[in-house]
Design a protein around this motif. Structure first.
Motif, short mmCIF file in Angstrom:
data_model
loop_
_atom_site.label_atom_id
_atom_site.label_comp_id
_atom_site.label_asym_id
_atom_site.label_seq_id
_atom_site.Cartn_x
_atom_site.Cartn_y
_atom_site.Cartn_z
N PRO A 65 0.83 -1.21 0.00
CA PRO A 65 0.00 0.00 0.00
C PRO A 65 0.87 1.26 0.00
CG PRO A 65 -0.76 -1.57 1.64
CD PRO A 65 0.56 -2.08 1.16
N LEU A 66 0.41 2.27 -0.72
CA LEU A 66 1.14 3.53 -0.75
C LEU A 66 0.73 4.40 0.44
CD1 LEU A 66 0.79 4.40 -4.55
CD2 LEU A 66 2.83 3.57 -3.38
N PRO A 67 1.65 5.22 0.95
CA PRO A 67 1.28 6.12 2.06
C PRO A 67 0.36 7.21 1.55
CG PRO A 67 3.49 6.63 1.27
CD PRO A 67 3.07 5.38 0.55
N PRO A 68 -0.39 7.87 2.44
CA PRO A 68 -1.23 9.01 2.02
C PRO A 68 -0.36 10.13 1.47
CG PRO A 68 -1.12 8.86 4.40
CD PRO A 68 -0.49 7.61 3.89
N LEU A 69 -0.96 10.96 0.61
CA LEU A 69 -0.19 12.00 -0.06
C LEU A 69 0.19 13.13 0.89
CD1 LEU A 69 0.94 13.27 -2.64
CD2 LEU A 69 -1.33 14.25 -3.05
N ASP A 70 1.49 13.45 0.93
CA ASP A 70 2.03 14.62 1.61
C ASP A 70 2.80 15.39 0.55
OD1 ASP A 70 3.66 16.47 2.95
OD2 ASP A 70 3.79 15.22 4.74
N VAL A 71 2.16 16.44 -0.01
CA VAL A 71 2.73 17.14 -1.16
C VAL A 71 4.10 17.72 -0.83
CG1 VAL A 71 2.41 19.07 -2.76
CG2 VAL A 71 0.46 17.66 -2.11
N ASP A 72 4.26 18.31 0.36
CA ASP A 72 5.54 18.91 0.72
C ASP A 72 6.64 17.85 0.80
OD1 ASP A 72 4.41 21.42 0.82
OD2 ASP A 72 4.06 21.36 2.99
N ALA A 73 6.30 16.68 1.34
CA ALA A 73 7.29 15.62 1.45
C ALA A 73 7.70 15.11 0.07
CB ALA A 73 6.74 14.47 2.30
N VAL A 74 6.73 14.96 -0.82
CA VAL A 74 7.04 14.51 -2.18
C VAL A 74 7.92 15.55 -2.88
CG1 VAL A 74 6.07 13.99 -4.45
CG2 VAL A 74 4.98 13.09 -2.39
N ALA A 75 7.54 16.83 -2.75
CA ALA A 75 8.33 17.89 -3.37
C ALA A 75 9.76 17.91 -2.83
CB ALA A 75 7.67 19.24 -3.16
N GLY A 76 9.90 17.71 -1.53
CA GLY A 76 11.23 17.69 -0.94
C GLY A 76 12.09 16.57 -1.47
N THR A 77 11.46 15.46 -1.81
CA THR A 77 12.19 14.32 -2.35
C THR A 77 12.55 14.52 -3.82
OG1 THR A 77 11.10 12.81 -0.82
CG2 THR A 77 12.08 11.83 -2.81
N VAL A 78 11.61 15.05 -4.61
CA VAL A 78 11.77 15.11 -6.07
C VAL A 78 12.47 16.37 -6.54
CG1 VAL A 78 10.55 15.01 -8.27
CG2 VAL A 78 9.72 13.66 -6.34
N ASN A 79 12.22 17.51 -5.91
CA ASN A 79 12.76 18.78 -6.39
C ASN A 79 14.26 18.78 -6.68
OD1 ASN A 79 10.36 20.15 -6.54
ND2 ASN A 79 10.62 21.32 -4.64
N PRO A 80 15.11 18.18 -5.83
CA PRO A 80 16.55 18.21 -6.10
C PRO A 80 16.95 17.51 -7.39
CG PRO A 80 16.13 17.68 -3.80
CD PRO A 80 14.81 17.59 -4.50
N SER A 81 16.03 16.74 -7.97
CA SER A 81 16.34 16.02 -9.21
C SER A 81 15.65 16.65 -10.42
CB SER A 81 15.91 14.55 -9.08
OG SER A 81 16.57 13.92 -8.01
N LEU A 82 15.09 17.84 -10.27
CA LEU A 82 14.42 18.50 -11.38
C LEU A 82 15.23 19.69 -11.88
CD1 LEU A 82 10.67 18.48 -10.26
CD2 LEU A 82 11.91 16.82 -11.67
N VAL A 83 15.07 20.00 -13.17
CA VAL A 83 15.75 21.14 -13.77
C VAL A 83 14.74 21.92 -14.61
CG1 VAL A 83 18.01 20.04 -13.82
CG2 VAL A 83 16.46 19.77 -15.78
N ASN A 84 15.04 23.19 -14.80
CA ASN A 84 14.27 24.02 -15.72
C ASN A 84 15.05 24.14 -17.03
OD1 ASN A 84 12.35 24.49 -13.71
ND2 ASN A 84 13.42 26.31 -12.97
N ILE A 85 14.34 24.03 -18.14
CA ILE A 85 14.98 24.05 -19.46
C ILE A 85 14.49 25.26 -20.24
CG2 ILE A 85 15.22 22.83 -21.65
CD1 ILE A 85 14.88 20.23 -20.11
#
Length: 404
Positions: A65-85
């Motif tokens: 089962p997936l945990p309930p959505l925590d938008v800030d936690a997801v953003a904290g995990t994913v943001n360092p791997s994103l770039v603007n083009i």
């Protein structure tokens, strides 16, 4: 500048036209493991309300089962791997913007093909550090809207944590993330949920109005916006399960005005955006198959690897018959761009290209595919018929061009 010679923390922010592929029709969808017998309907132009009459198949899964959505936690995990083009497109160097996902520490970055299509210059900004890198194109699959970039002089970047898109189920909570509006800075987060799997759409590129059929997509109900193309679709654990590629807006049932059938693309925020938006993402497993093919060097009809060759012409398809009954088939030159290989070889408006290296050219698409299959510096031989009916063979050296 930092020690690597890259500029950051610019005083004057630049505004860009956010590039996006926008949906104008849905052809069919596969939901779960069952086939939907009817169609998702979006009128064009006109009412964009969806019609769905067949029951969805129930998907079974043995995943945890997936945990309930925590938008800030997801953003904290994913943001360092994103770039603007940001890109400069065409001879006028019009500006465009999109998003990307870091794959490797040495600077391999995923993005949508339509974000870099026609780009003569590609610049990538690490959203965490603000460092700006020049980028080259390692390869792309325009059919599936996938491109792989290499950042120059990059090191110690944080690669995204990738999930398994085969485990995604209808109803899963997700977050779509990217450079909404092309404004730069930290990614915009758009929470929502998956509403369909294996969706097929007909999509239009707002920058050049080209159309593509995209298949096997994840459909989400989330406020996906222009500029987020190439960004991440993440699950509630912060794992990237897809790459954002397209979106559409439902009709406003309270107005008699003809509703927009596509996501609007202003560079400034819309104070009252029409929500919810239906977004579409390419499953990450499909993306990684293309990445593996590019890195292995296995060129195919769909996957282009390395620099893109160009002839430097605008052409139209010709399929007609002369008064004497002789068929005329090929690609007619409308413009031979100044300084291009075609121009230097003496090709002019009205010349008909009927063959390349002895292989018949039946349409503008045939010519484009033939050129795309070759590399810059290659010499090609064209069969040319001018407007008087005279024929000749012309040797042309292809030049280095933008991803097409």
């Amino acid at each position: 500048m930092d020690e690597s010679g890259h500029e950051h923390d610019r005083a004057e922010p630049r505004h860009y036209i956010a590039k996006t592929v926008t949906v104008f029709a849905l052809v069919a969808a596969l939901l779960g493991f069952g086939i939907v017998a009817d169609f998702w309907e979006i009128d064009w132009p006109g009412n964009t309300t969806r019609s769905h009459t067949a029951a969805q198949a129930v998907q079974t899964s043995t995943r945890a089962p997936l945990p309930p959505l925590d938008v800030d936690a997801v953003a904290g995990t994913v943001n360092p791997s994103l770039v603007n083009i940001t890109v400069s497109v065409g001879p006028l160097e019009l500006q465009g913007a999109g998003s990307g996902i870091v794959l490797t520490g040495d600077g391999q970055v995923l993005t949508s093909h339509h974000v870099i299509k026609g780009a003569v210059d590609i610049s990538v900004t690490d959203v965490t550090t603000g460092l700006i890198y020049d980028a080259t194109t390692l390869g792309y699959d325009s059919t599936h809207d996938i491109a792989l970039l290499q950042l120059q002089n990059a090191a110690d970047l944080r690669g995204a944590r990738l999930g398994n898109s085969d485990d995604v189920a209808v109803g899963d909570e997700i977050v779509a993330m990217g450079n909404a509006g092309g404004r730069g800075g930290m990614p915009t987060t758009s929470p929502g949920k998956t509403t369909a799997l294996d969706a097929t759409i007909v999509a239009r590129n707002e920058s050049d109005y080209s159309r593509e059929y995209l298949t096997d997509l994840i459909e989400v109900e989330a406020a996906v916006a222009p500029g987020q193309s190439g960004g991440a679709l993440a699950d509630t654990t912060g794992a990237v399960i897809g790459m954002v590629t397209a979106a559409t807006i439902p009709a406003d049932s309270d107005t008699d005005a003809e509703p927009p059938a596509v996501v609007p693309g202003p560079t400034e925020p819309d104070p009252d955006p029409p929500l919810p938006t239906m977004g579409y993402a390419i499953p990450i497993n499909q993306v990684l198959d293309v990445v593996e093919q590019i890195n292995s060097g296995r060129r195919s009809d769909e996957v282009h690897i390395g620099p893109t060759a160009t002839l430097g012409v605008l052409v139209t398809t010709v399929d007609e018959t002369r008064p004497d009954g002789t068929p005329v088939v090929g690609a007619r030159i409308e413009i031979a761009m100044y300084g291009s290989p075609a121009y230097e070889a003496g090709l002019v408006r009205g010349d008909l290209i009927s063959a390349i290296d002895g292989i018949p050219v039946e349409s503008s698409k045939t010519l484009r595919e033939a050129i795309s299959a070759r590399l810059p510096g290659v010499v090609i031989r064209l069969d040319i018929t001018d407007e008087t009916g005279s024929t000749r063979k012309v040797d042309v050296v292809l030049a280095d061009g933008p991803p097409n």
